[in-house]
Design a protein around this motif. Sequence first.
Motif, short mmCIF file in Angstrom:
data_model
loop_
_atom_site.label_atom_id
_atom_site.label_comp_id
_atom_site.label_asym_id
_atom_site.label_seq_id
_atom_site.Cartn_x
_atom_site.Cartn_y
_atom_site.Cartn_z
N GLY A 164 -19.24 45.77 -7.31
CA GLY A 164 -19.61 45.04 -8.52
C GLY A 164 -20.60 45.77 -9.42
N LEU A 165 -20.47 47.08 -9.46
CA LEU A 165 -21.43 47.87 -10.23
C LEU A 165 -21.25 47.61 -11.74
N GLY A 166 -22.36 47.51 -12.44
CA GLY A 166 -22.27 47.30 -13.88
C GLY A 166 -23.46 47.91 -14.60
N LEU A 167 -23.23 48.22 -15.86
CA LEU A 167 -24.31 48.71 -16.71
C LEU A 167 -24.09 48.04 -18.05
N ARG A 168 -25.10 47.37 -18.52
CA ARG A 168 -25.02 46.54 -19.72
C ARG A 168 -24.06 47.09 -20.78
N ARG A 169 -23.03 46.36 -21.04
CA ARG A 169 -22.06 46.66 -22.10
C ARG A 169 -21.33 48.00 -21.96
N ARG A 170 -21.58 48.75 -20.90
CA ARG A 170 -20.90 50.03 -20.77
C ARG A 170 -19.79 49.98 -19.71
N PHE A 171 -20.10 49.39 -18.56
CA PHE A 171 -19.06 49.12 -17.58
C PHE A 171 -19.44 47.91 -16.75
N GLU A 172 -18.42 47.29 -16.14
CA GLU A 172 -18.64 46.02 -15.47
C GLU A 172 -17.82 45.93 -14.21
N ASP A 173 -18.39 45.28 -13.22
CA ASP A 173 -17.64 44.83 -12.07
C ASP A 173 -16.78 45.93 -11.43
N VAL A 188 -6.66 65.06 -11.99
CA VAL A 188 -6.94 63.87 -11.21
C VAL A 188 -5.63 63.42 -10.54
N TYR A 189 -4.57 63.42 -11.33
CA TYR A 189 -3.26 63.01 -10.82
C TYR A 189 -2.79 63.94 -9.70
N GLY A 190 -3.05 65.22 -9.86
CA GLY A 190 -2.55 66.19 -8.88
C GLY A 190 -3.35 66.24 -7.59
N LEU A 191 -4.62 65.82 -7.63
CA LEU A 191 -5.48 66.01 -6.47
C LEU A 191 -5.82 64.73 -5.70
N ALA A 192 -5.96 63.63 -6.42
CA ALA A 192 -6.52 62.43 -5.79
C ALA A 192 -5.54 61.73 -4.86
N HIS A 193 -6.09 61.09 -3.83
CA HIS A 193 -5.28 60.24 -2.97
C HIS A 193 -5.03 58.89 -3.64
N ARG A 194 -6.05 58.42 -4.33
CA ARG A 194 -5.95 57.13 -5.03
C ARG A 194 -6.63 57.31 -6.37
N ILE A 195 -6.15 56.60 -7.37
CA ILE A 195 -6.76 56.71 -8.70
C ILE A 195 -7.09 55.33 -9.25
N LEU A 196 -8.34 55.18 -9.68
CA LEU A 196 -8.72 53.97 -10.37
C LEU A 196 -8.65 54.26 -11.86
N VAL A 197 -7.85 53.49 -12.55
CA VAL A 197 -7.74 53.70 -13.98
C VAL A 197 -8.74 52.80 -14.67
N MET A 198 -9.56 53.39 -15.52
CA MET A 198 -10.57 52.60 -16.23
C MET A 198 -10.25 52.52 -17.71
N HIS A 199 -10.54 51.36 -18.26
CA HIS A 199 -10.34 51.15 -19.69
C HIS A 199 -11.37 50.13 -20.14
N GLY A 200 -12.04 50.41 -21.22
CA GLY A 200 -13.02 49.47 -21.76
C GLY A 200 -14.06 49.02 -20.75
N GLY A 201 -14.49 49.94 -19.89
CA GLY A 201 -15.57 49.62 -18.96
C GLY A 201 -15.15 48.90 -17.70
N ARG A 202 -13.84 48.70 -17.54
CA ARG A 202 -13.38 48.00 -16.34
C ARG A 202 -12.31 48.82 -15.62
N VAL A 203 -12.22 48.60 -14.32
CA VAL A 203 -11.12 49.18 -13.57
C VAL A 203 -9.91 48.29 -13.81
N ILE A 204 -8.89 48.80 -14.46
CA ILE A 204 -7.76 47.94 -14.79
C ILE A 204 -6.60 48.10 -13.81
N ALA A 205 -6.62 49.17 -13.01
CA ALA A 205 -5.54 49.34 -12.03
C ALA A 205 -5.95 50.37 -11.01
N GLU A 206 -5.38 50.22 -9.83
CA GLU A 206 -5.52 51.27 -8.84
C GLU A 206 -4.12 51.77 -8.57
N VAL A 207 -3.93 53.08 -8.71
CA VAL A 207 -2.57 53.59 -8.54
C VAL A 207 -2.52 54.66 -7.45
#
Length: 514
Positions: free
Chosen positions: A273-282, A469-488
């Motif tokens: 649930g990490l957050g920083l005022r108006r920059r990223f959330e949850d 990131v796509y080529g190396l990572a085991h899992r990827i968290l996609v972030m948009h507008g300060g939130r994690v919108i998907a894990e792929v």
Amino acid sequence: MPDGDAVRTDHDEVIAEVRGLVKRFGSVQALRGVDVRVVRRTVHALVGENGAGKSTLGRVFSGAVQPDAGTLLIDGAPVRFRQPRDAQRAGVVAVSQELTLVPQLDVIDNVFLGVEERRAGLIATARARDRFEELTTQLGFDLSPHQRVRNLNVADRQKVEIIRALARTARLVVLDEPTSALVANEVTQLLDIVRRLVANGTTVLFVSHALQDVLDVSDTVTVMRDGEVVSSGPASEQTPDTLATAMLGRTHDLSFPTRRPPTQAESVLSVRGLGLRRRFEDVTFDVRPREIVGLAGLVDSGAGLVAGAVAGVIRPTRGQMLIDGVPVRLTSPTDALRHGISLLPESRRDEGLFMRRPIRENVTVGKASIVSRWGMMRRRLEGVLVGSQLRTFDVRMSSLDARVDTLSGGNQQKVLLAKSVFVRPKVLVAMQPTRGVDVGAKSSIYSLLSDLAHDGMGILLVSPEIEEVYGLAHRILVMHGGRVIAEVDPKAIAYDEMMRLVLTADRTGGEGAA
Ligand SMILES: Nc1ncnc2c1ncn2[C@@H]1O[C@H](COP(=O)(O)OP(=O)(O)OP(=O)(O)O)[C@@H](O)[C@H]1O
Ligand SMILES: [Mg+2]
């Protein structure tokens, strides 16, 4: 030239030329007899491996380096630039690979530092403000003139550098790796700018490792290897493959190491649930030993800030972090290091390396205790440890005692990576690990990260080069507008599909939300 001269001579077409250029730095011969002609109103690209001499050549054009032998001609006449100011007067300006802004000053002050429109007293003149407005509009940059440069990220600083060069009404602009800190959509923007510059009569010398960009934007490509020109000709006759082959003197394909499975062990890092005022959330995720977790997102997505928070650079305002299951509150990067989290920072100069200090010191700075407890043996041991670390990374240097600023940009990046893993962290936060390195070194850094993970490290990877990131990572968290919108799972989603998520947050066809 009188009007109506029917035949345009070479002399007319060539804005800048070097003949027989030689430059030595101590025992290193950076340029060994280089001939290059830059034709007016064209984009002339320079490509080559790390250390090939590209920046040195660019610096000769822009007056920052004085050659030992050879001639520089501008508009057909031999010139001798003793300092960048001389080059500026002749209309040649550089946007350098290492950022050279003054962090304490505002954006607009940096842009006009040393030009006539600069501040009168404490208030930017109306003329400066108008010109700033005009340039940012022309470039399509969204930058506030009154922000402190210190508070900008690397991509924005690069934009300031570009505006700064243009504010000097340059006829020839040397862009040294302008794209290495920009994300995909900004790169496209920059390439458009380069085209627009040329359409408006400017000439651009473009140094880059992004071979496809080079081919997209340039008219002529010159390939350098070991201080010499190996080929020079129309870009239309080249492909990324032919360029890479010419650069390296061998064929080369950029591939990613095969992914090895992470352990099923407990998480080494848990973020809740990490957050920083108006920059990223949850923001919630885990990194296990041997696992590479990617954070993918545009500059304003919050991905970089989350990585900064994990590495102790930024203090989050909400949420919790646990290392090996134990809650921690990190107060600084040094504090993070004590807890086993090491950062490979985004900027070599500002956060990473002491440019004027020897290479060996830079590598060991985080872990003086390893080497210092050996007392007398210290220097030798340090030499052995650091030497072997840097050999694995294939750093080209004259000696361990050379200053970091004597290395080429790509080799500095390798020293930075060596430094960040020399401490054997539990978790490595890697931000844009291949910034400014050539195709060959890229592959070796990828293998290295993969091996480090395989040896047990957990890696959090953030990069504007989403492909890596796509080529190396085991899992990827996609972030948009300060939130994690998907894990792929990169093995289960096509690259284009993931990119669409990154760019538009459009989940149709995606892997499902986190
Ligand atoms: N000020 C300096 N002092 C000592 N050596 C230097 C200096 N500047 C450059 N060199 C050396 O000259 C060589 C060419 O460096 P240069 O920076 O031109 O390479 P480059 O082609 O721009 O590489 P990169 O792609 O890594 O930026 C390198 O071996 C580098 O270490
Ligand atoms: Mg360079």
